[in-house]
Design an enzyme around this catalytic site. Structure first.
Site, PDB file in Angstrom:
ATOM      1  N   HIS A 145     146.985  38.027  89.158  1.00 41.46           N
ATOM      2  CA  HIS A 145     146.639  37.106  88.081  1.00 41.46           C
ATOM      3  C   HIS A 145     146.588  37.874  86.773  1.00 41.46           C
ATOM      4  CE1 HIS A 145     141.927  37.569  88.046  1.00 41.46           C
ATOM      5  NE2 HIS A 145     142.502  38.702  88.342  1.00 41.46           N
TER       6      HIS A 145
ATOM      7  N   CYS B  16     141.724  43.488  82.238  1.00 38.27           N
ATOM      8  CA  CYS B  16     142.153  42.350  83.059  1.00 38.27           C
ATOM      9  C   CYS B  16     143.028  41.368  82.280  1.00 38.27           C
ATOM     10  CB  CYS B  16     140.956  41.631  83.656  1.00 38.27           C
ATOM     11  SG  CYS B  16     140.142  42.625  84.924  1.00 38.27           S
TER      12      CYS B  16
ATOM     13  N   HIS C 258     147.763  41.993  86.982  1.00 34.92           N
ATOM     14  CA  HIS C 258     147.248  42.900  88.012  1.00 34.92           C
ATOM     15  C   HIS C 258     146.945  42.107  89.276  1.00 34.92           C
ATOM     16  CE1 HIS C 258     143.649  41.175  86.215  1.00 34.92           C
ATOM     17  NE2 HIS C 258     143.014  41.480  87.334  1.00 34.92           N
TER      18      HIS C 258
ATOM     19  N   HIS D 164     144.679  41.842  93.275  1.00 36.96           N
ATOM     20  CA  HIS D 164     143.483  42.140  94.069  1.00 36.96           C
ATOM     21  C   HIS D 164     143.767  41.842  95.532  1.00 36.96           C
ATOM     22  CE1 HIS D 164     140.865  42.319  90.503  1.00 36.96           C
ATOM     23  NE2 HIS D 164     141.436  41.194  90.093  1.00 36.96           N
TER      24      HIS D 164
ATOM     25  N   HIS E 130     149.723  36.371  98.453  1.00 39.69           N
ATOM     26  CA  HIS E 130     150.925  36.921  97.822  1.00 39.69           C
ATOM     27  C   HIS E 130     151.520  35.962  96.786  1.00 39.69           C
ATOM     28  CE1 HIS E 130     150.511  39.951 100.901  1.00 39.69           C
ATOM     29  NE2 HIS E 130     151.309  40.707 100.153  1.00 39.69           N
TER      30      HIS E 130
ATOM     31  N   GLU F 260     136.265  40.171  94.910  1.00 39.51           N
ATOM     32  CA  GLU F 260     137.442  40.512  94.124  1.00 39.51           C
ATOM     33  C   GLU F 260     137.775  41.995  94.251  1.00 39.51           C
ATOM     34  OE1 GLU F 260     137.427  40.411  89.633  1.00 39.51           O
ATOM     35  OE2 GLU F 260     138.657  38.656  90.099  1.00 39.51           O
TER      36      GLU F 260
END
Length: 160
Positions: free
Chosen positions: A17, A26, A30, A32, A76, A131
């Site tokens: 995201h 952020c 990037h 997670h 994904h 997260e």
């Protein structure tokens, strides 16, 4: 309530995201590895001889519902609010995109997940979404209105 039991099923999924306008790193694209804890609460079924006797819910049924309604959709994928500059490129190249139409903070994602699972008629108690290994948000099902959550428009994530 007397006689109730909490059960938890844990899932993981990987997603990317970007938080446009965030003050920190952020704001960059990037990803997670999210860890999702789904907690159900209720009285175990007391129908003698029934396949699910003694269960609040069968773990395989929980898994099937969460996989179908959430994990398969989010895993994904690029989690998009819809204002990300990279979104059109991702769509044009056939990349998997989950267009959620809200800022994809862990707080909002937790509320979205809780609402989605409440809609599935699970006896949901709470959702905890990790997260990073040290950062999570938790939403109690009772705090999600029937018409759905109010999503926060500002916020960030923990990009450790």
């Amino acid at each position: 309530m007397l006689g109730e039991v909490s059960v938890c099923k844990i899932f993981t999924f990987d997603s990317a995201h970007q938080l446009i306008g965030h003050k920190g790193k952020c704001s960059n694209l990037h990803g997670h590895t999210y860890k999702l804890e789904v907690v159900l609460k209720g009285k175990p079924l007391a129908v003698e001889g029934h396949s699910d006797e003694g269960f609040v819910a069968d773990f395989s049924d929980i898994k099937a519902t969460v996989q179908e309604r959430l994990v398969d959709h989010l895993d994904h994928a690029f989690l998009a609010m819809g204002n990300e500059p990279v979104l059109e490129t991702l769509k044009n190249t056939g990349s998997k995109v989950a267009l959620l139409s809200f800022r994809t903070t862990v707080e909002n994602m937790s509320a979205y997940i809780a609402y989605t699972l409440k809609q599935a008629s699970l006896p949901l108690y709470s959702v905890k979404l990790w997260e990073t290994p040290t950062s999570w948000a938790e939403v109690l099902a009772a705090d999600i209105p029937a018409e759905g959550p109010s999503y926060r428009l500002n916020g960030g994530c923990d990009c450790e």
